[in-house]
Design a protein around this motif. Structure first.
Motif, PDB file in Angstrom:
ATOM      1  N   ILE A  26      70.000  -0.760 -27.274  1.00 12.51           N
ATOM      2  CA  ILE A  26      69.400  -1.998 -26.779  1.00 12.51           C
ATOM      3  C   ILE A  26      70.392  -2.749 -25.893  1.00 12.51           C
ATOM      4  N   GLU A  27      71.666  -2.793 -26.318  1.00 10.27           N
ATOM      5  CA  GLU A  27      72.700  -3.476 -25.540  1.00 10.27           C
ATOM      6  C   GLU A  27      72.838  -2.857 -24.149  1.00 10.27           C
ATOM      7  N   ILE A  28      72.859  -1.529 -24.091  1.00 11.60           N
ATOM      8  CA  ILE A  28      73.034  -0.848 -22.804  1.00 11.60           C
ATOM      9  C   ILE A  28      71.809  -1.050 -21.918  1.00 11.60           C
ATOM     10  N   ALA A  29      70.619  -1.020 -22.520  1.00  8.68           N
ATOM     11  CA  ALA A  29      69.396  -1.267 -21.742  1.00  8.68           C
ATOM     12  C   ALA A  29      69.399  -2.676 -21.158  1.00  8.68           C
ATOM     13  N   LYS A  30      69.812  -3.662 -21.950  1.00  9.41           N
ATOM     14  CA  LYS A  30      69.901  -5.048 -21.464  1.00  9.41           C
ATOM     15  C   LYS A  30      70.947  -5.159 -20.359  1.00  9.41           C
ATOM     16  N   LEU A  31      72.070  -4.474 -20.543  1.00  9.81           N
ATOM     17  CA  LEU A  31      73.145  -4.523 -19.556  1.00  9.81           C
ATOM     18  C   LEU A  31      72.667  -3.969 -18.214  1.00  9.81           C
ATOM     19  N   HIS A  32      71.949  -2.865 -18.251  1.00  4.59           N
ATOM     20  CA  HIS A  32      71.433  -2.280 -17.011  1.00  4.59           C
ATOM     21  C   HIS A  32      70.462  -3.227 -16.322  1.00  4.59           C
ATOM     22  N   LYS A  33      69.600  -3.847 -17.114  1.00  6.27           N
ATOM     23  CA  LYS A  33      68.631  -4.790 -16.547  1.00  6.27           C
ATOM     24  C   LYS A  33      69.335  -5.976 -15.906  1.00  6.27           C
ATOM     25  N   ARG A  34      70.418  -6.443 -16.531  1.00  2.00           N
ATOM     26  CA  ARG A  34      71.135  -7.612 -16.020  1.00  2.00           C
ATOM     27  C   ARG A  34      71.955  -7.275 -14.780  1.00  2.00           C
ATOM     28  N   LEU A  35      72.659  -6.155 -14.821  1.00  2.00           N
ATOM     29  CA  LEU A  35      73.563  -5.801 -13.724  1.00  2.00           C
ATOM     30  C   LEU A  35      72.858  -5.091 -12.580  1.00  2.00           C
ATOM     31  N   LYS A  36      71.687  -4.493 -12.866  1.00  2.00           N
ATOM     32  CA  LYS A  36      70.988  -3.662 -11.881  1.00  2.00           C
ATOM     33  C   LYS A  36      71.920  -2.587 -11.321  1.00  2.00           C
ATOM     34  N   ALA A  37      72.754  -2.056 -12.200  1.00  2.00           N
ATOM     35  CA  ALA A  37      73.746  -1.062 -11.800  1.00  2.00           C
ATOM     36  C   ALA A  37      73.127   0.329 -11.768  1.00  2.00           C
ATOM     37  N   THR A  38      73.744   1.214 -10.983  1.00  2.00           N
ATOM     38  CA  THR A  38      73.375   2.637 -10.998  1.00  2.00           C
ATOM     39  C   THR A  38      74.128   3.286 -12.145  1.00  2.00           C
ATOM     40  N   ILE A  39      73.398   3.888 -13.067  1.00  2.00           N
ATOM     41  CA  ILE A  39      74.010   4.477 -14.261  1.00  2.00           C
ATOM     42  C   ILE A  39      73.603   5.938 -14.375  1.00  2.00           C
ATOM     43  N   ILE A  40      74.593   6.793 -14.625  1.00  2.00           N
ATOM     44  CA  ILE A  40      74.332   8.190 -14.989  1.00  2.00           C
ATOM     45  C   ILE A  40      74.892   8.370 -16.392  1.00  2.00           C
ATOM     46  N   TYR A  41      74.032   8.784 -17.286  1.00  2.00           N
ATOM     47  CA  TYR A  41      74.315   8.721 -18.729  1.00  2.00           C
ATOM     48  C   TYR A  41      74.074  10.093 -19.350  1.00  2.00           C
ATOM     49  N   VAL A  42      75.060  10.613 -20.062  1.00  2.00           N
ATOM     50  CA  VAL A  42      74.957  11.927 -20.692  1.00  2.00           C
ATOM     51  C   VAL A  42      74.696  11.765 -22.185  1.00  2.00           C
ATOM     52  N   THR A  43      73.728  12.510 -22.695  1.00  2.00           N
ATOM     53  CA  THR A  43      73.481  12.536 -24.132  1.00  2.00           C
ATOM     54  C   THR A  43      72.798  13.849 -24.497  1.00  2.00           C
ATOM     55  N   HIS A  44      72.962  14.249 -25.766  1.00  2.00           N
ATOM     56  CA  HIS A  44      72.173  15.381 -26.279  1.00  2.00           C
ATOM     57  C   HIS A  44      70.995  14.872 -27.102  1.00  2.00           C
ATOM     58  N   ASP A  45      70.905  13.549 -27.255  1.00  2.00           N
ATOM     59  CA  ASP A  45      69.889  12.916 -28.084  1.00  2.00           C
ATOM     60  C   ASP A  45      68.689  12.546 -27.218  1.00  2.00           C
ATOM     61  N   GLN A  46      67.575  13.255 -27.392  1.00  2.00           N
ATOM     62  CA  GLN A  46      66.425  13.009 -26.535  1.00  2.00           C
ATOM     63  C   GLN A  46      65.795  11.642 -26.806  1.00  2.00           C
ATOM     64  N   VAL A  47      66.014  11.062 -27.994  1.00  3.32           N
ATOM     65  CA  VAL A  47      65.515   9.704 -28.260  1.00  3.32           C
ATOM     66  C   VAL A  47      66.239   8.699 -27.367  1.00  3.32           C
ATOM     67  N   GLU A  48      67.567   8.842 -27.251  1.00  4.58           N
ATOM     68  CA  GLU A  48      68.333   8.001 -26.320  1.00  4.58           C
ATOM     69  C   GLU A  48      67.807   8.164 -24.904  1.00  4.58           C
ATOM     70  N   ALA A  49      67.588   9.405 -24.508  1.00  2.67           N
ATOM     71  CA  ALA A  49      67.117   9.669 -23.148  1.00  2.67           C
ATOM     72  C   ALA A  49      65.766   9.007 -22.896  1.00  2.67           C
ATOM     73  N   MET A  50      64.841   9.144 -23.837  1.00  8.42           N
ATOM     74  CA  MET A  50      63.494   8.605 -23.649  1.00  8.42           C
ATOM     75  C   MET A  50      63.499   7.082 -23.612  1.00  8.42           C
ATOM     76  N   THR A  51      64.349   6.438 -24.404  1.00 10.81           N
ATOM     77  CA  THR A  51      64.319   4.983 -24.502  1.00 10.81           C
ATOM     78  C   THR A  51      65.116   4.297 -23.406  1.00 10.81           C
ATOM     79  N   LEU A  52      66.099   4.970 -22.801  1.00 11.89           N
ATOM     80  CA  LEU A  52      66.971   4.325 -21.820  1.00 11.89           C
ATOM     81  C   LEU A  52      66.618   4.657 -20.369  1.00 11.89           C
TER      82      LEU A  52
END
Length: 357
Positions: free
Chosen positions: A174-200
């Motif tokens: 939730i913190e990272i999602a809020k941060l992206h919304k606030r900063l409008k930054a370009t983010i490339i994010y690596v995970t093996h967790d598909q729940v993280e991928a789907m929600t972010l």
């Protein structure tokens, strides 16, 4: 405008090829998630974007500039690592501002930028503490702060939540999602967790064995997977795959004792298929059916029921109610037939989606 453009990028370690002709464009302000099982090449791809690894072939552009042979420090990126990588002898303020200090940013400007980042990440009360005095979630926020204080063109995250417990992972998502919304930054994010991928993610890149399997929004991948691998990787619990045979658009599934009609493209030579159906697209019906209840997982709001067909094939059902059947009971099932997927059993590519009556 594309913030990151990857063209025909390959990477080999000695004689081992780990990335194969990768083509990806990440738009400015986009949250792009690289997802896949361990060993698929996602972290290697991220490190290549960062400049920590050099590609064997291909081109890489950041903000329109070719950075293929450019040092990591000159690429205008910042990276958040899995291990936090904080300096234990420095305070939170010193950790966040260290990159600015190395870059010879004036002290008063450093202080202003660190204070602003601390406010965004709710670290203002911890600026004088050392990392050992912080929780795991607070340490990860410090690592994120150290990255964003530099105001990079692209933020890279390498499995940043994998060292946290389940509750903290959910909070930090939730913190990272809020941060992206606030900063409008370009983010490339690596995970093996598909729940993280789907929600972010705005878009997800699914990797397997160094190849891109599919790129799309979370719901595009969920609703229209390109192949059996993507269909099985995206979604929790995973999609069920049942053996099926047929021809002339009539596909018979022995475990279901049913025949389905699909609009199979012509010509198509396959006669052996996988019939895919998601657990949430199956409903449990009256008792005395042809499926035996094997395991029941009561998760609170929903229950996951594991069934076994008469021919031994297994089916997982996401049951929305707590009053699930008991192990050993015989049940029948109903399907949302417009949500079925048909895959070629040899190539595993998708052939058709949705049963047609």
């Amino acid at each position: 405008m594309s913030a990151v453009e990857i063209h025909s990028l390959s990477k080999a370690f000695g004689g081992l090829n780990v990335l194969h002709n990768i083509d990806i464009k990440v738009n400015e302000g986009e949250f792009c998630v690289l997802v896949g099982p361990s060993g698929c090449g996602k972290s290697t791809l991220l490190r290549t974007i960062a400049g920590l690894e050099q590609s064997t072939s291909g081109r890489l552009k950041i903000a329109g500039n070719d950075v293929t042979g450019v040092d990591a420090a000159q690429r205008g990126i910042a990276m958040v690592f899995q291990s936090y990588a904080l300096y234990p002898h420095m305070s939170v303020r010193e950790n966040i501002g260290f990159g600015l200090k190395i870059g010879k940013v004036p002290q008063h400007e450093r202080r202003e930028r660190v204070d602003e980042v601390a406010r965004i990440l709710r670290l203002g009360d911890y600026l004088d503490r050392r990392p050992k005095q912080l929780s795991g979630g607070q340490r990860q926020r410090v690592a994120i702060g150290r990255a964003i204080v530099r105001e990079p063109k692209v933020l890279l995250f390498d499995e940043p939540l994998s060292n946290l417990d389940a509750e903290l992972r959910a909070e930090m998502r939730i913190e990272i999602a809020k941060l992206h919304k606030r900063l409008k930054a370009t983010i490339i994010y690596v995970t093996h967790d598909q729940v993280e991928a789907m929600t972010l993610a705005d878009r997800i890149v699914v990797l397997r064995k160094g190849h891109v399997e599919q790129i799309g929004s979370p719901m595009e991948l969920y609703r229209s997977p390109a192949n059996k691998f993507v269909a099985g990787f995206i979604g929790s619990p995973p999609m069920n795959f049942l053996e099926a045979v047929g021809s002339d658009d009539q596909i018979h599934c022995p475990s279901l004792h049913r025949t389905f009609s699909f609009k199979v493209p012509k010509p198509h030579a396959a006669s052996r298929y996988w019939l895919g159906v998601r657990p949430e697209h199956i409903t449990l019906r009256d008792a005395d059916g042809k499926f035996a209840v094997d395991i029941v997982e009561k998760l609170g709001a929903a229950t996951v029921v594991h069934l076994q067909a008469e021919n031994g094939e297994r089916v997982i059902v996401s049951h929305p109610f707590a009053d699930a059947p008991t192990p050993g009971q015989k049940v029948s099932i109903g399907l949302e037939t417009n949500s079925l997927h048909l895959f070629d059993r040899q190539t595993e590519g998708v052939i058709a989606t949705g049963h047609h009556s």
